[in-house]
Design an enzyme around this catalytic site. Structure first.
Site, PDB file in Angstrom:
ATOM      1  N   ASP A 157       0.893  -1.093  -0.037  1.00 21.00           N
ATOM      2  CA  ASP A 157       0.177  -0.096   0.070  1.00 21.00           C
ATOM      3  C   ASP A 157       0.977   1.250  -0.014  1.00 21.00           C
ATOM      4  O   ASP A 157       0.935   2.168   0.928  1.00 21.00           O
ATOM      5  CB  ASP A 157      -0.861  -0.213   1.304  1.00 21.00           C
ATOM      6  CG  ASP A 157      -1.745  -1.394   1.431  1.00 21.00           C
ATOM      7  OD1 ASP A 157      -2.225  -2.087   0.387  1.00 21.00           O
ATOM      8  OD2 ASP A 157      -1.647  -1.760   2.581  1.00 21.00           O
ATOM      9  N   GLU A 214     -11.414  -0.266  -3.440  1.00 19.97           N
ATOM     10  CA  GLU A 214     -10.693   0.141  -2.427  1.00 19.97           C
ATOM     11  C   GLU A 214      -9.288   0.706  -2.838  1.00 19.97           C
ATOM     12  O   GLU A 214      -8.880   0.972  -4.092  1.00 19.97           O
ATOM     13  CB  GLU A 214     -10.074  -0.748  -1.369  1.00 19.97           C
ATOM     14  CG  GLU A 214      -9.121  -2.176  -2.002  1.00 19.97           C
ATOM     15  CD  GLU A 214      -8.554  -3.154  -0.841  1.00 19.97           C
ATOM     16  OE1 GLU A 214      -9.552  -3.245   0.215  1.00 19.97           O
ATOM     17  OE2 GLU A 214      -7.532  -3.719  -1.061  1.00 19.97           O
TER      18      GLU A 214
END
Length: 322
Positions: free
Chosen positions: A17, A197
């Protein structure tokens, strides 16, 4: 624009991420999920490649119990109205597995010039319309308004998470309305889990683009794209167009699996756009993909099509050592 820009990949190992932000002070600031999911780190460098060896500074650690005590995920560092902010998601330690994955979004603030040296203050939970699973907050400014984009589960919609947008009254507070931009609906968005997401925003060529990630976090993980005119009402879902196909996905040929949860930054020339993302170099995973630590941070040039839309291409192979 740099015509030949090559980076050593992976840039940073075991950092998922990834978020890279280039500030006006000339430094690149990097943060990401660590394999232990227990802390927030920042590192900085005057070059992208310098981030590889830059010393990470821990600016916050999870609590032993309570709302911010488990699975610290996907931090992003932003600079808004003269202060630094970190958005991140956290769950709570419970006796049930469900509790470990019942995330909420939280915000930290720092007013120091160098965020690696300043004190970080907790601004609390970033509240939305529902008390439900939520994560991956990102923020951007457009035409004088600060916006938040995030992933959340609507209790009335089947699936894990959809993407939402709202205006902000300050960097830790949204103001209505909360608008859904996309929900998992295509085949490539619903493999393993129904997921939208990890949004990231880039503005160029008179448009605003929001990339996002879909499906489970194994080799099926991939990226989609939303786009809107820069003159449109960004809080109107009709302003946004969604790509019916993934724009970035696994490349068996290049040995890159499950690329996603990206961010955007710019090269040292200040012009060349860069795509920052994580991917694994192998397909088969033992156990839960979330606990496999080898999602590595990678960076490559983001190209642009003649019609002004981004061309993500394919994830490039790992750099071979000379």
């Amino acid at each position: 624009m740099i015509t030949s820009y090559k980076l050593r990949n992976p840039l940073i190992e075991q950092r998922a991420d990834p978020w890279i932000y280039k500030h006006t002070d000339g430094f690149y600031y990097f943060t990401a999920s660590v394999p232990e999911y227990d802390r927030l780190e920042i590192r900085r460098s005057e070059t992208i490649e310098g981030l590889t060896s830059a010393e990470p500074v821990v600016v916050w650690r999870k609590y032993d119990t309570g709302p911010m005590s488990a699975n610290i995920w996907a931090p992003e560092i932003h600079y808004v109205q003269g202060k630094w902010y970190i958005y991140f998601a956290a769950a709570k330690t419970t006796e049930t597995v469900e509790g470990l994955f019942d995330h909420r979004m939280f915000v930290l603030e720092c007013d120091a010039e160098n965020p690696l040296e300043g004190e970080w203050i907790e601004k609390g939970q970033l509240k939305t319309d529902w008390e439900s699973f939520s994560l991956d907050a990102t923020s951007f400014e457009h035409n004088g308004t600060q916006y938040l984009v995030w992933a959340q589960r609507d209790p009335e919609i089947p699936g894990n998470s959809n993407l939402y947008i709202a205006a902000m009254s300050n960097p830790w507070t949204i103001i209505g309305p909360q608008v859904m931009l996309t929900k998992p609906e295509y085949d490539w968005e619903v493999i393993g889990f129904l997921v939208n997401e990890g949004a990231a925003v880039i503005k160029k060529n008179g448009k605003i683009f929001i990339s996002y990630s879909a499906s489970a976090t194994d080799h099926h993980y991939c990226m989609g794209l939303l786009s809107a005119s820069e003159t449109a009402d960004l809080l109107d879902p009709a302003s946004w167009t969604k790509s019916p196909v993934p724009v970035f996905q696994t490349s068996e040929e290049n040995g890159q699996y499950g690329p996603g949860h990206n961010s955007f930054t710019v090269a040292e020339d200040g012009v060349t756009d860069l795509l920052v993302f994580h991917a694994r170099s192998y397909k088969e995973i033992v156990g839960d993909p979330l606990y496999d630590p080898n999602r590595h941070t990678r960076v490559q040039v983001l190209e642009w099509n003649a019609d002004g839309t981004p061309n993500f291409g394919v994830p490039l192979p790992d750099t071979k050592e000379e």
